[in-house]
Design an enzyme around this catalytic site. Structure first.
Site, PDB file in Angstrom:
ATOM      1  N   ASP A 205       0.736   5.196   1.817  1.00 49.74           N
ATOM      2  CA  ASP A 205       0.005   5.889   2.872  1.00 49.74           C
ATOM      3  C   ASP A 205      -0.656   7.129   2.269  1.00 49.74           C
ATOM      4  O   ASP A 205      -0.175   7.682   1.279  1.00 49.74           O
ATOM      5  CB  ASP A 205       0.960   6.303   4.005  1.00 49.74           C
ATOM      6  CG  ASP A 205       1.590   5.094   4.690  1.00 49.74           C
ATOM      7  OD1 ASP A 205       1.018   3.992   4.611  1.00 49.74           O
ATOM      8  OD2 ASP A 205       2.668   5.264   5.309  1.00 49.74           O
TER       9      ASP A 205
ATOM     10  N   HIS B 202       4.829   0.156   0.016  1.00 49.04           N
ATOM     11  CA  HIS B 202       5.504  -0.668   1.026  1.00 49.04           C
ATOM     12  C   HIS B 202       4.544  -1.702   1.600  1.00 49.04           C
ATOM     13  O   HIS B 202       3.341  -1.652   1.367  1.00 49.04           O
ATOM     14  CB  HIS B 202       6.111   0.216   2.125  1.00 49.04           C
ATOM     15  CG  HIS B 202       5.106   1.112   2.811  1.00 49.04           C
ATOM     16  ND1 HIS B 202       4.557   2.230   2.214  1.00 49.04           N
ATOM     17  CD2 HIS B 202       4.543   1.048   4.031  1.00 49.04           C
ATOM     18  CE1 HIS B 202       3.718   2.819   3.034  1.00 49.04           C
ATOM     19  NE2 HIS B 202       3.678   2.114   4.160  1.00 49.04           N
TER      20      HIS B 202
ATOM     21  N   HIS C 157       0.850  -1.200   0.000  1.00 47.75           N
ATOM     22  CA  HIS C 157       0.000   0.000   0.000  1.00 47.75           C
ATOM     23  C   HIS C 157       0.879   1.241   0.000  1.00 47.75           C
ATOM     24  O   HIS C 157       2.081   1.165   0.288  1.00 47.75           O
ATOM     25  CB  HIS C 157      -0.895   0.021   1.246  1.00 47.75           C
ATOM     26  CG  HIS C 157      -0.122   0.181   2.529  1.00 47.75           C
ATOM     27  ND1 HIS C 157       0.473  -0.883   3.181  1.00 47.75           N
ATOM     28  CD2 HIS C 157       0.194   1.285   3.264  1.00 47.75           C
ATOM     29  CE1 HIS C 157       1.093  -0.450   4.267  1.00 47.75           C
ATOM     30  NE2 HIS C 157       0.959   0.871   4.342  1.00 47.75           N
TER      31      HIS C 157
ATOM     32  N   ARG D 234       6.392  -8.730  16.160  1.00 49.62           N
ATOM     33  CA  ARG D 234       6.857  -7.445  15.613  1.00 49.62           C
ATOM     34  C   ARG D 234       5.889  -6.337  15.989  1.00 49.62           C
ATOM     35  O   ARG D 234       4.670  -6.503  15.901  1.00 49.62           O
ATOM     36  CB  ARG D 234       6.980  -7.555  14.085  1.00 49.62           C
ATOM     37  CG  ARG D 234       7.402  -6.288  13.438  1.00 49.62           C
ATOM     38  CD  ARG D 234       7.944  -6.494  12.022  1.00 49.62           C
ATOM     39  NE  ARG D 234       8.497  -5.231  11.587  1.00 49.62           N
ATOM     40  CZ  ARG D 234       7.804  -4.295  10.949  1.00 49.62           C
ATOM     41  NH1 ARG D 234       6.547  -4.509  10.615  1.00 49.62           N
ATOM     42  NH2 ARG D 234       8.371  -3.144  10.637  1.00 49.62           N
TER      43      ARG D 234
END
Ligand SMILES: C=C1C[C@]23C[C@@]1(O)CC[C@H]2[C@@]12CCC[C@@](C)(C(=O)O1)[C@H]2[C@@H]3C(=O)O
Ligand SMILES: O=C(O)CCC(=O)C(=O)O
Ligand SMILES: [Fe+2]
Length: 351
Positions: free
Chosen positions: A219, A274, A217, A284
């Site tokens: 941002d 990304h 995607h 994570r």
């Protein structure tokens, strides 16, 4: 009939908000876009992602160059002490380690922005993301009170302090990037830039090759500042290098260009494509701070007004507010294509 329809609609929406039950090993639902597809990781390229010392006299020039050629870069000397990140990591983990029922008390409402849930992009993907998030704009007190009725203040203080720091830092970085464009826009009467903090959690995954944490995607923001804990997962897509890993580096932050800055720069700055992969090697966490325009501020390409004509003198996108753009992106991740100007516009959008 209408009531039934409403119930059905609400449950369809909740399916895209409620994260997976990560502790249940009964099933291994595939994500939409397994991370093994769509490119190779390049070890060399990892080292090429620019690292910029914000104290350097060259910072402005290097930031602009990084926005033009990568859309993502690493910053050092950002002025935020390590114990600030430690505090957010502790409180984020305190939240994400709660049993599912505890986290569900903070569930994001359908159509809402703040609270606990899967990333909104899940709503337009067919399959699940190995992801859970907590989104906040300013104080998360309403949600924290539901989760910890007697001890909600600690979480709020930590998150408010972090957002204050991120607001200052993002405005500094954006101000440097936009110096050539007359600095940070004044946003007229709309108030300052808007800030949203998203805590991302990607629990250890038994089948990391089958799942994706966050699907590819861009941002919506002007810029996004990302802190990662010590587990890798963030990847950037670069035309020449394919998918490259952006490993966590102690003391540094990752910054990426979002759609709003890409539009405002008339496509000069790359909006970073990304994704976040998942791991068998640890839980994570990442914290993304989205700095964008106020919802109703019209963002338009800044086009040089000089006599000669050429590709850089023509606006590539029509003006758009973040509110309208997000509405489009909720239906189509490639919303940029919907505001692209394909034919030469006679009057142009010049500033
Ligand atoms: C301010 C926001 C940007 C975001 C939607 C949100 O309301 C909060 C979460 C953000 C995020 C994070 C993961 C990727 C993304 C596309 C998504 O689905 O949720 C972004 C949204 C965005 O940048 O448009
Ligand atoms: O987890 C990460 O490193 C990336 C997070 C991200 O892309 C986002 O929140 O938009
Ligand atoms: Fe992102």
């Amino acid at each position: 009939m209408e009531a039934g329809g409403t119930v059905l609609q609400a449950s369809v929406h909740l399916r895209h908000i409620i994260p997976l039950d990560f502790d249940s090993l009964d099933y291994a639902p595939q994500s939409d876009t397994p991370h093994v597809s769509g490119g190779v990781e390049s070890e060399d390229a990892e080292h090429s992602l620019p690292t910029i010392d914000l104290d350097s006299p060259l910072a402005e020039e290097l930031l602009v160059r990084a926005c033009e050629s990568w859309g993502m870069f690493i910053v050092t000397n950002h002025g935020i002490p390590s114990d600030v990140f430690k505090g957010v990591e502790e409180d984020a983990l305190r939240f994400f380690s709660l049993p599912k029922g505890g986290k569900m008390k903070a569930l994001r409402a359908p159509g809402g922005t703040v609270g606990y849930g899967m990333a909104p992009l899940a709503a337009i993907l067919e399959k699940f993301l190995w992801h859970e998030g907590f989104t906040m704009i300013g104080s998360p007190v309403e949600q924290a009170k539901q989760v910890w009725p007697r001890d909600y203040m600690r979480f709020c203080v930590t998150m408010e302090e972090y957002q204050k720091r991120m607001k200052t830092l993002s405005e500094k970085i954006l101000g440097l990037i936009l110096k050539n464009y007359g600095g940070l826009p004044s946003f007229h009467e709309c108030g300052g830039p808007s800030g949203v903090l998203q805590l991302n959690s990607y629990p250890e995954c038994p089948c990391p090759n089958e799942m994706i944490g966050l699907a590819p995607h861009t941002d919506t923001s002007f810029i996004t500042i990302v802190h990662q804990n010590n587990v890798s997962g963030l990847q950037l897509f670069h035309e020449q290098h394919g998918w490259i890993s952006v490993a966590p580096m102690t003391g540094s932050l990752v910054v990426n260009v979002g759609d709003m800055l890409h539009i405002m720069s008339n496509a000069r700055f790359l909006n970073a494509l990304h994704r976040a992969t998942v791991s068998r090697m640890g839980h994570r966490l990442s914290f993304a701070y989205f700095c964008g325009p106020p919802a109703d501020f019209e963002v338009s390409p800044v086009v040089k007004t000089c006599c000669s004509s050429g590709p850089d003198q023509e606006a590539r996108y029509r003006p758009v507010t973040k509110r309208e753009y997000k509405g489009m992106k909720n239906r189509d991740l490639n919303a940029l294509s919907l505001i692209k100007i394909t034919q030469r516009h006679e009057s142009g959008y010049k500033c």
